[in-house]
Design an enzyme around this catalytic site. Structure first.
Site, mmCIF file in Angstrom:
data_model
loop_
_atom_site.group_PDB
_atom_site.id
_atom_site.type_symbol
_atom_site.label_atom_id
_atom_site.label_comp_id
_atom_site.label_asym_id
_atom_site.label_seq_id
_atom_site.Cartn_x
_atom_site.Cartn_y
_atom_site.Cartn_z
ATOM 1 N N ASP A 150 -1.674 0.628 -2.234
ATOM 2 C CA ASP A 150 -1.483 0.056 -0.894
ATOM 3 C C ASP A 150 -2.604 0.512 0.032
ATOM 4 O O ASP A 150 -2.426 1.438 0.834
ATOM 5 C CB ASP A 150 -0.125 0.523 -0.350
ATOM 6 C CG ASP A 150 1.010 0.031 -1.223
ATOM 7 O OD1 ASP A 150 1.298 -1.173 -1.172
ATOM 8 O OD2 ASP A 150 1.572 0.846 -1.972
ATOM 9 N N HIS A 170 -0.666 -3.988 -3.770
ATOM 10 C CA HIS A 170 0.395 -4.793 -3.143
ATOM 11 C C HIS A 170 -0.167 -5.498 -1.920
ATOM 12 O O HIS A 170 -0.724 -4.838 -1.029
ATOM 13 C CB HIS A 170 1.552 -3.909 -2.680
ATOM 14 C CG HIS A 170 2.258 -3.185 -3.783
ATOM 15 N ND1 HIS A 170 3.452 -3.630 -4.307
ATOM 16 C CD2 HIS A 170 1.951 -2.062 -4.461
ATOM 17 C CE1 HIS A 170 3.849 -2.786 -5.259
ATOM 18 N NE2 HIS A 170 2.965 -1.827 -5.380
ATOM 19 N N HIS A 193 -3.552 -2.878 -9.563
ATOM 20 C CA HIS A 193 -2.299 -2.481 -8.891
ATOM 21 C C HIS A 193 -2.535 -2.373 -7.391
ATOM 22 O O HIS A 193 -2.904 -1.335 -6.860
ATOM 23 C CB HIS A 193 -1.789 -1.151 -9.454
ATOM 24 C CG HIS A 193 -0.408 -0.797 -8.970
ATOM 25 N ND1 HIS A 193 0.606 -0.414 -9.813
ATOM 26 C CD2 HIS A 193 0.132 -0.790 -7.730
ATOM 27 C CE1 HIS A 193 1.704 -0.180 -9.117
ATOM 28 N NE2 HIS A 193 1.437 -0.390 -7.846
ATOM 29 N N GLY A 205 9.818 -0.750 -5.873
ATOM 30 C CA GLY A 205 10.917 -0.284 -5.040
ATOM 31 C C GLY A 205 11.420 1.089 -5.435
ATOM 32 O O GLY A 205 10.722 1.836 -6.112
ATOM 33 N N GLU A 244 7.005 7.442 -11.776
ATOM 34 C CA GLU A 244 6.301 7.744 -10.528
ATOM 35 C C GLU A 244 7.200 8.689 -9.714
ATOM 36 O O GLU A 244 6.968 9.884 -9.667
ATOM 37 C CB GLU A 244 6.031 6.435 -9.765
ATOM 38 C CG GLU A 244 5.344 6.627 -8.429
ATOM 39 C CD GLU A 244 5.365 5.363 -7.549
ATOM 40 O OE1 GLU A 244 6.157 4.435 -7.794
ATOM 41 O OE2 GLU A 244 4.582 5.345 -6.578
HETATM 42 N N1 HPA Z 1 6.256 2.280 -5.950
HETATM 43 C C1 HPA Z 1 7.320 1.509 -5.728
HETATM 44 N N2 HPA Z 1 7.344 0.553 -4.818
HETATM 45 C C2 HPA Z 1 6.241 0.330 -4.117
HETATM 46 C C3 HPA Z 1 5.091 1.091 -4.301
HETATM 47 C C4 HPA Z 1 5.102 2.111 -5.266
HETATM 48 O O1 HPA Z 1 4.113 2.833 -5.506
HETATM 49 N N3 HPA Z 1 4.151 0.630 -3.445
HETATM 50 C C5 HPA Z 1 4.727 -0.398 -2.782
HETATM 51 N N4 HPA Z 1 5.990 -0.579 -3.173
HETATM 52 ZN ZN ZN Z 2 2.904 0.044 -6.390
#
Ligand code: HPA
Ligand code: ZN
Length: 351
Positions: free
Chosen positions: A289, A23, A21, A180, A210
């Site tokens: 990230d 991005h 995971h 998102g 989350e």
């Molecule tokens: N959640 C949702 N969107 C995202 C995330 C995340 O953790 N990281 C980057 N875009």
């Molecule tokens: Zn994410």
């Protein structure tokens, strides 16, 4: 276990790792962003990295998801040219290799990369595929790509992005993701796209549980047919959902520091990672990230050990859980399993 030589800073760095995971847009080198800002005269303070940092990285931001997502709005302005996108994507994979990640599933949003300059979604995807494949060969890291649809972008766009992913299935793209704003944008409208991904044999991962409740996890599994959940840590708030996740061995892609920075947990010591592991959930440990959060995967392992009290056996389990949760074909997964069992420090050999 204290004095376990497998848990020293050097050992955690050297330990072969998996990130499922991560991005692309949240993994960009600040030095490269600075050079792009200067070269293209972006309307941002770009005298040096420290001036640029608060615009693209969490510094003293409030712990909420709006502040976190705001960084991605700024980052969109750096995708100025095919060369810039190629370089950024190449470096993301090179940096993962430097952190001893031996297998990476990197997700990216073609629409985010394309938007400001109006590039075609397909051409952007092809630049990312080319750059990451080259980096993967140069750095000796195995990797696959996942395409991310964004809940708060228009559905029409998500359809086009999904199409771009479907057309490139043989070219290193193995999965579809939904990211998102989970709080204000439900997953339902995206259901047909995920059903189609499933039909085509793609892996499905959905950000849920989350920033919103465990109910989103149930929906992701039951309606979007998710194999994996991005984060999913709030499954622990609902015993029915927890049971579902356990029974189906749906992998949770846990990202510790991201959860702290977006306010999912108020304090790291309250993170449910240990409970989820002990309950037999297929938990994995990832970064989300790295450049937005200013960390490496090694740092997340450090937090797991120092703050949450995980031992080497737990770390070994997290890595082997990740092997089982990859979107690889079964023979490829078999090879990866053998690779990690060979290269991870052995379980039995304490201290
Ligand atoms: N959640 C949702 N969107 C995202 C995330 C995340 O953790 N990281 C980057 N875009
Ligand atoms: Zn994410």
């Amino acid at each position: 276990m204290q004095n376990d030589q497998r848990l020293t800073p050097e050992a955690l760095k050297a330990m072969p790792k998996i990130d499922l995971h991560r991005h692309l847009e949240g993994s960009l080198r600040l030095q490269t962003l600075l050079e792009i800002a200067q070269k293209y005269g972006l309307d941002l303070p770009a005298a040096n990295i420290e001036r640029l940092r608060p615009y693209v990285q969490i510094t003293d931001d409030p712990p909420n998801h709006e502040a976190f997502l705001a960084k991605f709005q700024v980052l969109r302005h750096f995708y100025r040219s095919p060369e810039a996108i190629y370089r950024l994507a190449y470096e993301v994979v090179a940096d993962a290799a430097l952190d001893n990640i031996h297998y990476l599933e990197l997700r990216f949003s073609p629409q985010a990369l394309a938007r400001v300059r109006g590039f075609l979604l397909g051409e952007v995807a092809d630049w990312v595929i080319a750059a990451t494949q080259k980096a993967s060969q140069d750095a000796g890291i195995e990797m696959r790509l996942i395409v991310t649809l964004v809940r708060h972008d228009p559905l029409e766009q998500a359809k086009q992005v999904a199409e771009v992913a479907f057309e490139r299935l043989g070219a290193g793209i193995v999965g579809l993701d939904l990211a998102g704003d989970e709080v204000r944008f439900p997953a339902e409208p995206f259901m047909p796209l995920f059903q189609e991904a499933r039909r085509l044999g793609m892996g499905v991962t959905v950000h849920a549980g989350e920033w919103a409740s465990a109910e989103g996890v149930r929906q992701a599994i039951m309606e979007l047919q998710a194999d994996r959940i991005g984060h999913g840590v709030r499954s622990i708030e609902n015993s029915d959902v927890l049971q579902l996740v356990r029974e189906r061995q749906v992998a949770l892609e846990v990202c510790l520091t991201s959860n702290l920075q977006t306010g999912v947990v108020k304090n790291m010591i309250h993170h449910p990672l240990v409970d989820l592991l002990n309950l037999g959930v297929r938990v994995t440990l990832n970064t989300d990230d790295p450049s937005v959060s200013n960390l490496l995967l090694t740092d997340e392992y450090r937090v797991a050990v120092d703050v949450l009290g995980l031992g080497y056996g737990d770390l070994h389990k997290l890595v082997m859980n990740a092997v089982e949760a990859t979107f690889l074909k079964s023979d490829e997964r078999e090879r990866l399993r053998a690779h990690f069992l060979t290269h991870l420090p052995p379980l039995a050999n304490a201290a």
